[in-house]
Scaffold this active site. Structure first.
Site, mmCIF file in Angstrom:
data_model
loop_
_atom_site.group_PDB
_atom_site.id
_atom_site.type_symbol
_atom_site.label_atom_id
_atom_site.label_comp_id
_atom_site.label_asym_id
_atom_site.label_seq_id
_atom_site.Cartn_x
_atom_site.Cartn_y
_atom_site.Cartn_z
ATOM 1 N N LYS A 142 -4.526 55.354 81.867
ATOM 2 C CA LYS A 142 -5.797 55.930 81.427
ATOM 3 C C LYS A 142 -5.596 57.447 81.314
ATOM 4 O O LYS A 142 -5.795 58.201 82.273
ATOM 5 C CB LYS A 142 -6.920 55.632 82.423
ATOM 6 C CG LYS A 142 -7.095 54.127 82.752
ATOM 7 C CD LYS A 142 -6.326 53.736 83.975
ATOM 8 C CE LYS A 142 -6.689 52.391 84.555
ATOM 9 N NZ LYS A 142 -6.737 51.250 83.700
ATOM 10 N N HIS B 27 -13.199 50.806 91.669
ATOM 11 C CA HIS B 27 -12.019 50.752 90.804
ATOM 12 C C HIS B 27 -11.090 51.945 91.029
ATOM 13 O O HIS B 27 -10.094 52.118 90.321
ATOM 14 C CB HIS B 27 -12.486 50.706 89.336
ATOM 15 C CG HIS B 27 -11.440 50.325 88.361
ATOM 16 N ND1 HIS B 27 -10.960 51.198 87.402
ATOM 17 C CD2 HIS B 27 -10.759 49.164 88.171
ATOM 18 C CE1 HIS B 27 -10.059 50.588 86.653
ATOM 19 N NE2 HIS B 27 -9.910 49.357 87.099
ATOM 20 N N HIS C 182 -1.698 50.050 80.693
ATOM 21 C CA HIS C 182 -2.744 50.137 81.716
ATOM 22 C C HIS C 182 -3.070 51.584 82.055
ATOM 23 O O HIS C 182 -3.976 51.856 82.831
ATOM 24 C CB HIS C 182 -2.304 49.378 82.978
ATOM 25 C CG HIS C 182 -3.391 49.176 83.983
ATOM 26 N ND1 HIS C 182 -3.480 49.915 85.148
ATOM 27 C CD2 HIS C 182 -4.448 48.332 83.987
ATOM 28 C CE1 HIS C 182 -4.541 49.517 85.840
ATOM 29 N NE2 HIS C 182 -5.150 48.568 85.155
ATOM 30 N N ASP D 94 -2.507 63.921 104.814
ATOM 31 C CA ASP D 94 -2.614 65.152 105.606
ATOM 32 C C ASP D 94 -3.401 66.259 104.908
ATOM 33 O O ASP D 94 -3.262 67.437 105.266
ATOM 34 C CB ASP D 94 -1.217 65.687 105.961
ATOM 35 C CG ASP D 94 -0.458 64.776 106.922
ATOM 36 O OD1 ASP D 94 -1.114 63.951 107.589
ATOM 37 O OD2 ASP D 94 0.775 64.890 107.002
ATOM 38 N N LYS E 65 -8.274 54.579 92.550
ATOM 39 C CA LYS E 65 -6.933 54.542 93.133
ATOM 40 C C LYS E 65 -6.665 55.918 93.728
ATOM 41 O O LYS E 65 -6.398 56.880 92.993
ATOM 42 C CB LYS E 65 -5.856 54.226 92.083
ATOM 43 C CG LYS E 65 -5.929 52.812 91.516
ATOM 44 C CD LYS E 65 -6.767 52.747 90.290
ATOM 45 C CE LYS E 65 -6.719 51.339 89.681
ATOM 46 N NZ LYS E 65 -7.826 51.115 88.749
ATOM 47 N N ASP F 273 -5.356 68.886 72.476
ATOM 48 C CA ASP F 273 -4.787 70.150 71.988
ATOM 49 C C ASP F 273 -3.535 70.571 72.747
ATOM 50 O O ASP F 273 -3.118 71.754 72.655
ATOM 51 C CB ASP F 273 -5.830 71.280 72.062
ATOM 52 C CG ASP F 273 -7.000 71.045 71.134
ATOM 53 O OD1 ASP F 273 -6.851 70.242 70.178
ATOM 54 O OD2 ASP F 273 -8.070 71.645 71.359
#
Length: 519
Positions: free
Chosen positions: A437, A253, A435, A260, A255, A442
Site C-alpha cells: 500500500k 487492520h 499487497h 523501546d 501493522k 512527484d
C-alpha cells in the site's frame, strides 16, 4: 466428505449459522406479529420511510447512503429494521464513546506535551507551503504532529522487512509493542514468538495485540491466554461473536511494531509465511514496509497505546512512555526530512487516511504512482484521480496480476473504463499478488502503510500509515521499487479491456461495487 464435516464444525460456520438463526427469529417474530395485528405492518412501512429519509440526511459518504438505501428499499420493512438494529445497538454506542474518549485524550496530550514545537512545520514552510495544509489538519483536528529528526529505511518486500525486524527485536531492552491484523502459525510467527518469549523472560515488557478475525480460521479462540503463559501481555481486538452488530465489521487492520520507543515498523506485512514468500499463495507475494528511528516513532507509540486501552475504563500511566520517548529522542537524529505517522479510526468521523490520499493527489504536479491490492473508490476520490490525469499528471496504478479474492478483482475492474479514458496507466503485476500500500507523488513525498484504496480501509477499519516528505533515500528506493515492479507487469489498454473483458464479469463487478461499502 471429511472436508464438508470440517466446514460444518468450524468456528466460522457456527458463527455464521448463529447469526442466520438470529435473523430468522427476528423475521419470524415480526411476520407473526404483523399478520396478527395488521396495523403493525403499516407502522413498519412508515418506519421504513423514516429510516430512508434519515439515511439521506445523515453525514456520511454518498456511496454508503446509496448502499443502505438500496438495502432498505430492496427488502421492504425488514431492511429498515435490520439497519436500525445494526446502527443503534449498545455495542456500537460503547465503542464509539470509548474511541472518542481515546481520541480526545490523544489530542489533549499532544497539545500539552509538544516538546518538538513546530520544527516540521517550519521546514515545510521553507520547502513547500502547500503541504502545510495537511500539517495543520493533522495537528489541529486529529492530534498527530509532524516530525523532523527522523531517519528510515524502505523495504520492497516482506522478506527484507522480516530480516531487519528480527534484528531489531533482539536488541530490545525495555519494551516491545506489536499490533497486527493477521497472525498465523509458521516460520515467520514461530521465529518472532521465540524472540518475544526470550525477551519477556529477560524482563522486557512485551505487549502483543491481534485482531479477533484470526480466531475464526487461523488461531485458537483463546490463543491470547497461551501468549500470557509465556509472560507476554496479550490482547485480542473485537473477538468475532454470533451477534448482529456493525462493530464486528470494524477490524484492526494495522501493522505496528514499536521497540523501546526508538524504532517503529509499519506497512502491509502481517505475521504469516505468505508475506515473506515462505509459502506460495497467489504467486509471488509483493509487499512493502518501512522502518523509522527518531522523533516520529512517538506517533506509532501513541497509536498502539490508544488501541491497547480501547477496553480500559480506568486511568493508567501509559502516556509516560511518550514522555520518556520525547525526553530521550530529542535531537538525537538530525534531519530535516518530514515524517507524519497517522492512524485511521472509523469512529472519529475524520477519514484521516482518505484525506491523506486526497491531499497528495490534489497537490500532485508531475506524477502519481500507486501500489494497492484493491481499487474500489468513492466518487470524490475517483474524480480527483482522473482529474489529475486530465490536467497532465502522469498517473500509474500497480495492481495484482493474481488476486486473493475474486470479488475484489471484479469490483476493482468496474471503473477501468473511466480510468483508462482519463489517461491513467494501469499495470497488473505478472508474478503474482500485490499487497503493498504505497503512494509516491512527484518523487518528493510518499505514504507507506496498511491502508488499501477501498471502502473497507478508508471507512471501516482501524489503519495506519507513514507520510514521508523530502527523505531522498527513502523516496529514491520507493521510486526504484515502482520501476522494477512495472517492468514485470502487463499494461492494460483501453481497447483490450473493452474487447476482451466479459460482460457477465462487468455485471457481477457492478453488484460487488454497490455492496462494497458494507463488505
Amino acid at each position: 466428505m471429511k472436508k464438508l464435516w470440517r466446514i460444518v464444525y468450524s468456528r466460522t460456520f457456527l458463527v455464521v449459522l448463529s447469526i442466520l438463526v438470529a435473523v430468522g427469529v427476528i423475521i419470524a417474530a415480526v411476520s407473526f406479529t404483523a399478520n396478527a395485528i395488521p396495523a403493525v405492518w403499516l407502522a413498519l412501512e412508515l418506519f421504513s420511510i423514516v429510516v430512508a429519509v434519515s439515511i439521506v440526511n445523515r453525514p456520511m459518504n454518498a456511496a454508503f447512503k446509496l448502499t443502505w438505501i438500496v438495502f432498505v428499499l430492496a427488502i421492504p420493512v425488514f431492511g429498515a429494521l435490520f439497519y436500525y438494529i445494526l446502527q443503534s445497538n449498545l455495542e456500537v454506542i460503547l465503542y464509539r464513546r470509548r474511541f472518542e474518549y481515546q481520541a480526545k485524550a490523544l489530542h489533549d496530550y499532544i497539545c500539552e506535551h509538544d516538546v518538538y514545537g513546530h520544527k516540521a512545520q517550519d521546514v515545510l514552510a521553507q520547502k513547500d507551503k502547500e503541504q502545510l495544509k495537511l500539517a495543520h489538519y493533522m495537528e489541529d483536528y486529529v492530534g498527530y504532529p509532524l516530525h523532523v529528526n527522523t531517519d528510515g529505511q524502505y523495504f520492497p518486500s516482506g522478506e527484507a522487512m522480516f530480516k531487519t525486524l528480527v534484528e531489531e527485536l533482539k536488541k530490545a531492552q525495555r519494551y516491545i509493542f506489536m499490533e497486527y491484523f493477521i497472525v498465523d502459525f509458521g516460520y515467520m510467527w514461530d521465529t518472532i514468538l521465540e524472540i518475544l518469549k526470550e525477551k519477556a523472560a529477560q524482563g522486557v515488557e512485551v505487549r502483543f495485540m491481534y485482531d479477533g478475525m484470526n480466531s475464526l480460521t487461523l488461531l485458537p479462540y483463546s490463543y491470547y491466554k497461551t501468549l500470557r503463559q509465556y509472560g507476554i501481555q496479550a490482547k485480542v481486538f473485537s473477538q468475532i461473536i454470533p451477534a448482529l452488530s456493525t462493530v464486528q465489521n470494524n477490524r484492526d487492520h494495522r501493522k505496528i511494531t514499536v521497540i523501546d520507543g526508538q524504532v517503529a515498523f509499519t506497512g502491509g506485512v502481517n505475521l504469516a509465511d505468505e508475506y515473506i514468500n515462505q509459502i506460495k499463495r497467489f504467486g509471488y507475494w509483493k509487499d512493502a514496509a518501512i522502518m523509522i528511528k527518531g522523533e516520529a516513532v512517538a506517533n506509532f507509540t501513541l497509536m498502539f497505546l490508544q488501541m491497547w486501552n480501547f477496553d480500559t475504563k480506568e486511568e493508567n500511566d501509559d502516556f509516560l512512555y511518550l514522555q520518556e520517548h520525547m525526553a530521550n529522542q530529542k535531537d538525537t537524529i538530525q534531519t530535516d526530512s518530514v515524517f507524519l505517522a497517522y492512524g485511521e479510526n472509523p469512529f472519529d468521523g475524520e477519514e484521516v487516511a482518505r484525506r491523506v490520499y486526497l491531499d497528495m493527489i490534489q497537490s500532485a504536479r508531475e506524477s502519481i504512482d500507486i501500489m494497492t491490492p484493491y481499487l474500489v473508490l468513492d466518487d470524490e476520490t475517483i474524480d480527483n484521480l482522473t482529474y489529475a490525469a486530465k490536467r497532465g499528471v502522469q498517473v500509474r496504478l500497480l495492481l495484482p496480476g493474481i488476486y486473493d479474492k475474486q470479488s475484489a478483482y471484479l469490483a476493482s475492474r468496474t471503473d477501468f473504463d473511466l480510468y483508462l479514458k482519463a489517461g491513467i496507466a494501469i499495470y497488473e503485476y505478472t508474478p503474482g499478488f500485490v499487497h503493498a500500500k504505497v503512494m509516491l507523488v512527484d518523487g518528493k513525498r510518499a505514504t507507506v502503510g496498511s491502508v488499501n484504496m477501498d471502502f473497507r480501509s478508508l471507512y471501516l477499519n482501524f489503519e495506519c500509515g507513514l507520510y514521508i516528505y523530502g527523505h531522498k533515500q527513502i523516496l529514491a528506493d520507493i521510486a526504484e521499487d515502482f520501476e522494477e515492479c512495472l517492468a514485470q507487469s502487463k499494461q492494460v489498454t483501453l481497447e483490450e479491456f473493452q474487447t476482451t473483458y466479459p460482460l457477465y464479469k462487468r455485471i457481477i463487478g457492478c453488484c460487488m461495487k454497490i455492496l462494497s461499502p458494507l463488505m
